[in-house]
Design a protein around this motif. Structure first.
Motif, PDB file in Angstrom:
ATOM      1  N   ALA A  31      -4.873 -12.306   2.941  1.00  0.00           N
ATOM      2  CA  ALA A  31      -3.699 -13.122   2.619  1.00  0.00           C
ATOM      3  C   ALA A  31      -2.427 -12.273   2.622  1.00  0.00           C
ATOM      4  CB  ALA A  31      -3.882 -13.789   1.258  1.00  0.00           C
ATOM      5  N   ALA A  32      -2.497 -11.086   2.037  1.00  0.00           N
ATOM      6  CA  ALA A  32      -1.322 -10.215   1.995  1.00  0.00           C
ATOM      7  C   ALA A  32      -0.951  -9.746   3.396  1.00  0.00           C
ATOM      8  CB  ALA A  32      -1.596  -9.023   1.087  1.00  0.00           C
ATOM      9  N   LEU A  33      -1.952  -9.432   4.192  1.00  0.00           N
ATOM     10  CA  LEU A  33      -1.690  -8.998   5.566  1.00  0.00           C
ATOM     11  C   LEU A  33      -1.078 -10.143   6.374  1.00  0.00           C
ATOM     12  CD1 LEU A  33      -1.881  -6.728   7.609  1.00  0.00           C
ATOM     13  CD2 LEU A  33      -4.217  -7.438   8.090  1.00  0.00           C
ATOM     14  N   GLU A  34      -1.524 -11.357   6.123  1.00  0.00           N
ATOM     15  CA  GLU A  34      -0.955 -12.528   6.807  1.00  0.00           C
ATOM     16  C   GLU A  34       0.520 -12.700   6.451  1.00  0.00           C
ATOM     17  OE1 GLU A  34      -0.546 -15.604   9.297  1.00  0.00           O
ATOM     18  OE2 GLU A  34      -2.357 -14.402   9.117  1.00  0.00           O
ATOM     19  N   LYS A  35       0.864 -12.489   5.175  1.00  0.00           N
ATOM     20  CA  LYS A  35       2.273 -12.577   4.765  1.00  0.00           C
ATOM     21  C   LYS A  35       3.111 -11.549   5.518  1.00  0.00           C
ATOM     22  CE  LYS A  35       1.552 -14.079   0.011  1.00  0.00           C
ATOM     23  NZ  LYS A  35       1.665 -13.667  -1.393  1.00  0.00           N
ATOM     24  N   LEU A  36       2.608 -10.320   5.580  1.00  0.00           N
ATOM     25  CA  LEU A  36       3.351  -9.268   6.283  1.00  0.00           C
ATOM     26  C   LEU A  36       3.462  -9.576   7.772  1.00  0.00           C
ATOM     27  CD1 LEU A  36       1.916  -6.063   4.599  1.00  0.00           C
ATOM     28  CD2 LEU A  36       4.230  -6.970   4.372  1.00  0.00           C
ATOM     29  N   THR A  37       2.394 -10.072   8.360  1.00  0.00           N
ATOM     30  CA  THR A  37       2.392 -10.378   9.784  1.00  0.00           C
ATOM     31  C   THR A  37       3.367 -11.511  10.101  1.00  0.00           C
ATOM     32  OG1 THR A  37       0.082  -9.682   9.919  1.00  0.00           O
ATOM     33  CG2 THR A  37       0.907 -10.996  11.730  1.00  0.00           C
ATOM     34  N   SER A  38       3.462 -12.482   9.196  1.00  0.00           N
ATOM     35  CA  SER A  38       4.365 -13.609   9.435  1.00  0.00           C
ATOM     36  C   SER A  38       5.834 -13.163   9.422  1.00  0.00           C
ATOM     37  CB  SER A  38       4.134 -14.709   8.402  1.00  0.00           C
ATOM     38  OG  SER A  38       4.553 -14.292   7.130  1.00  0.00           O
ATOM     39  N   ILE A  39       6.128 -12.110   8.678  1.00  0.00           N
ATOM     40  CA  ILE A  39       7.492 -11.576   8.658  1.00  0.00           C
ATOM     41  C   ILE A  39       7.809 -10.901   9.987  1.00  0.00           C
ATOM     42  CG2 ILE A  39       9.014  -9.877   7.571  1.00  0.00           C
ATOM     43  CD1 ILE A  39       7.445 -10.442   4.957  1.00  0.00           C
ATOM     44  N   GLU A  41       6.648  -7.191  12.282  1.00  0.00           N
ATOM     45  CA  GLU A  41       6.870  -5.751  12.154  1.00  0.00           C
ATOM     46  C   GLU A  41       8.253  -5.340  12.658  1.00  0.00           C
ATOM     47  OE1 GLU A  41       4.767  -1.512  13.381  1.00  0.00           O
ATOM     48  OE2 GLU A  41       3.946  -3.380  14.138  1.00  0.00           O
ATOM     49  N   GLN A  42       8.778  -6.032  13.653  1.00  0.00           N
ATOM     50  CA  GLN A  42      10.066  -5.661  14.230  1.00  0.00           C
ATOM     51  C   GLN A  42      11.206  -5.827  13.225  1.00  0.00           C
ATOM     52  OE1 GLN A  42       7.920  -7.773  15.789  1.00  0.00           O
ATOM     53  NE2 GLN A  42       7.126  -6.268  17.224  1.00  0.00           N
ATOM     54  N   SER A  43      11.047  -6.720  12.262  1.00  0.00           N
ATOM     55  CA  SER A  43      12.111  -6.925  11.286  1.00  0.00           C
ATOM     56  C   SER A  43      12.028  -5.954  10.103  1.00  0.00           C
ATOM     57  CB  SER A  43      12.097  -8.364  10.777  1.00  0.00           C
ATOM     58  OG  SER A  43      10.883  -8.647  10.134  1.00  0.00           O
ATOM     59  N   PHE A  44      11.005  -5.079  10.085  1.00  0.00           N
ATOM     60  CA  PHE A  44      10.875  -4.103   9.012  1.00  0.00           C
ATOM     61  C   PHE A  44      11.789  -2.917   9.277  1.00  0.00           C
ATOM     62  CE2 PHE A  44       6.087  -5.130   8.265  1.00  0.00           C
ATOM     63  CZ  PHE A  44       6.434  -6.359   7.743  1.00  0.00           C
ATOM     64  N   PRO A  45      12.375  -2.353   8.228  1.00  0.00           N
ATOM     65  CA  PRO A  45      13.060  -1.067   8.401  1.00  0.00           C
ATOM     66  C   PRO A  45      12.044  -0.005   8.835  1.00  0.00           C
ATOM     67  CG  PRO A  45      13.594  -2.046   6.278  1.00  0.00           C
ATOM     68  CD  PRO A  45      12.507  -2.877   6.885  1.00  0.00           C
ATOM     69  N   ALA A  71      -0.242  -3.424   0.698  1.00  0.00           N
ATOM     70  CA  ALA A  71       0.462  -4.640   1.106  1.00  0.00           C
ATOM     71  C   ALA A  71       1.416  -5.108   0.013  1.00  0.00           C
ATOM     72  CB  ALA A  71      -0.540  -5.743   1.445  1.00  0.00           C
ATOM     73  N   ASN A  72       0.966  -5.043  -1.236  1.00  0.00           N
ATOM     74  CA  ASN A  72       1.835  -5.452  -2.342  1.00  0.00           C
ATOM     75  C   ASN A  72       3.050  -4.532  -2.452  1.00  0.00           C
ATOM     76  OD1 ASN A  72       0.290  -7.659  -3.055  1.00  0.00           O
ATOM     77  ND2 ASN A  72      -0.923  -6.518  -4.529  1.00  0.00           N
ATOM     78  N   LYS A  73       2.841  -3.234  -2.277  1.00  0.00           N
ATOM     79  CA  LYS A  73       3.963  -2.294  -2.308  1.00  0.00           C
ATOM     80  C   LYS A  73       4.939  -2.576  -1.168  1.00  0.00           C
ATOM     81  CE  LYS A  73       1.538   1.564  -4.463  1.00  0.00           C
ATOM     82  NZ  LYS A  73       1.024   2.918  -4.260  1.00  0.00           N
ATOM     83  N   THR A  74       4.417  -2.838   0.011  1.00  0.00           N
ATOM     84  CA  THR A  74       5.268  -3.115   1.152  1.00  0.00           C
ATOM     85  C   THR A  74       6.069  -4.409   0.940  1.00  0.00           C
ATOM     86  OG1 THR A  74       3.686  -2.011   2.601  1.00  0.00           O
ATOM     87  CG2 THR A  74       5.304  -3.431   3.671  1.00  0.00           C
ATOM     88  N   LEU A  75       5.410  -5.440   0.441  1.00  0.00           N
ATOM     89  CA  LEU A  75       6.115  -6.692   0.157  1.00  0.00           C
ATOM     90  C   LEU A  75       7.200  -6.494  -0.909  1.00  0.00           C
ATOM     91  CD1 LEU A  75       3.094  -9.166   0.222  1.00  0.00           C
ATOM     92  CD2 LEU A  75       5.031  -9.159   1.795  1.00  0.00           C
ATOM     93  N   GLU A  76       6.899  -5.687  -1.905  1.00  0.00           N
ATOM     94  CA  GLU A  76       7.893  -5.393  -2.941  1.00  0.00           C
ATOM     95  C   GLU A  76       9.090  -4.649  -2.355  1.00  0.00           C
ATOM     96  OE1 GLU A  76       9.687  -5.743  -6.445  1.00  0.00           O
ATOM     97  OE2 GLU A  76       7.726  -6.610  -6.005  1.00  0.00           O
ATOM     98  N   HIS A  77       8.822  -3.691  -1.487  1.00  0.00           N
ATOM     99  CA  HIS A  77       9.919  -2.962  -0.829  1.00  0.00           C
ATOM    100  C   HIS A  77      10.769  -3.887   0.045  1.00  0.00           C
ATOM    101  CE1 HIS A  77       7.483   0.985  -1.323  1.00  0.00           C
ATOM    102  NE2 HIS A  77       8.347   0.850  -2.319  1.00  0.00           N
ATOM    103  N   LEU A  78      10.126  -4.835   0.695  1.00  0.00           N
ATOM    104  CA  LEU A  78      10.871  -5.809   1.513  1.00  0.00           C
ATOM    105  C   LEU A  78      11.777  -6.692   0.650  1.00  0.00           C
ATOM    106  CD1 LEU A  78       8.211  -6.928   4.120  1.00  0.00           C
ATOM    107  CD2 LEU A  78      10.399  -5.845   4.604  1.00  0.00           C
ATOM    108  N   LYS A  79      11.268  -7.083  -0.526  1.00  0.00           N
ATOM    109  CA  LYS A  79      12.064  -7.927  -1.413  1.00  0.00           C
ATOM    110  C   LYS A  79      13.306  -7.176  -1.912  1.00  0.00           C
ATOM    111  CE  LYS A  79       8.253 -10.712  -3.150  1.00  0.00           C
ATOM    112  NZ  LYS A  79       7.413 -10.995  -4.310  1.00  0.00           N
ATOM    113  N   ARG A  80      13.116  -5.886  -2.203  1.00  0.00           N
ATOM    114  CA  ARG A  80      14.235  -5.084  -2.702  1.00  0.00           C
ATOM    115  C   ARG A  80      15.284  -4.829  -1.626  1.00  0.00           C
ATOM    116  NH1 ARG A  80      11.225  -0.182  -5.443  1.00  0.00           N
ATOM    117  NH2 ARG A  80       9.676  -1.375  -6.577  1.00  0.00           N
ATOM    118  N   GLY A  81      14.813  -4.803  -0.384  1.00  0.00           N
ATOM    119  CA  GLY A  81      15.727  -4.603   0.735  1.00  0.00           C
ATOM    120  C   GLY A  81      15.909  -3.215   1.009  1.00  0.00           C
TER     121      GLY A  81
END
Length: 81
Positions: A31-39, A41-45, A71-81
């Motif tokens: 589920a966490a990987l699906e969330k990251l994939t839906s965002i 990879e190209q939009s990640f810093p 995955a949780n750490k990565t999602l948290e980093h994305l939220k912080r920007g």
């Protein structure tokens, strides 16, 4: 003989519980990987692209607890920007 039977029952119980709880980790990782994939990879810093690859590697190698944590750490980093 009773000790041997009790040991087999105990080991079987431990194996079954491990399989049950391991399945939960696998589902949460998926589920966490699906969330990251839906965002995407190209939009990640740049720094988060490496974290995303680590999540994928952990999933592929069957390290589901590590996958969930990363995955949780990565999602948290994305939220912080």
């Amino acid at each position: 003989m009773q000790f041997f039977a009790a040991a087999i029952v105990g080991l079987t119980l431990i194996f079954c519980l491990g399989a049950i709880f391991g399945k939960d980790d696998h589902d949460v990782c998926d589920a966490a990987l699906e969330k990251l994939t839906s965002i995407g990879e190209q939009s990640f810093p740049v720094g988060l692209q490496e974290e995303y690859r680590k999540v994928i590697d952990a999933h592929a190698s069957g390290e589901y607890k590590t996958c969930v944590n990363l995955a949780n750490k990565t999602l948290e980093h994305l939220k912080r920007g």
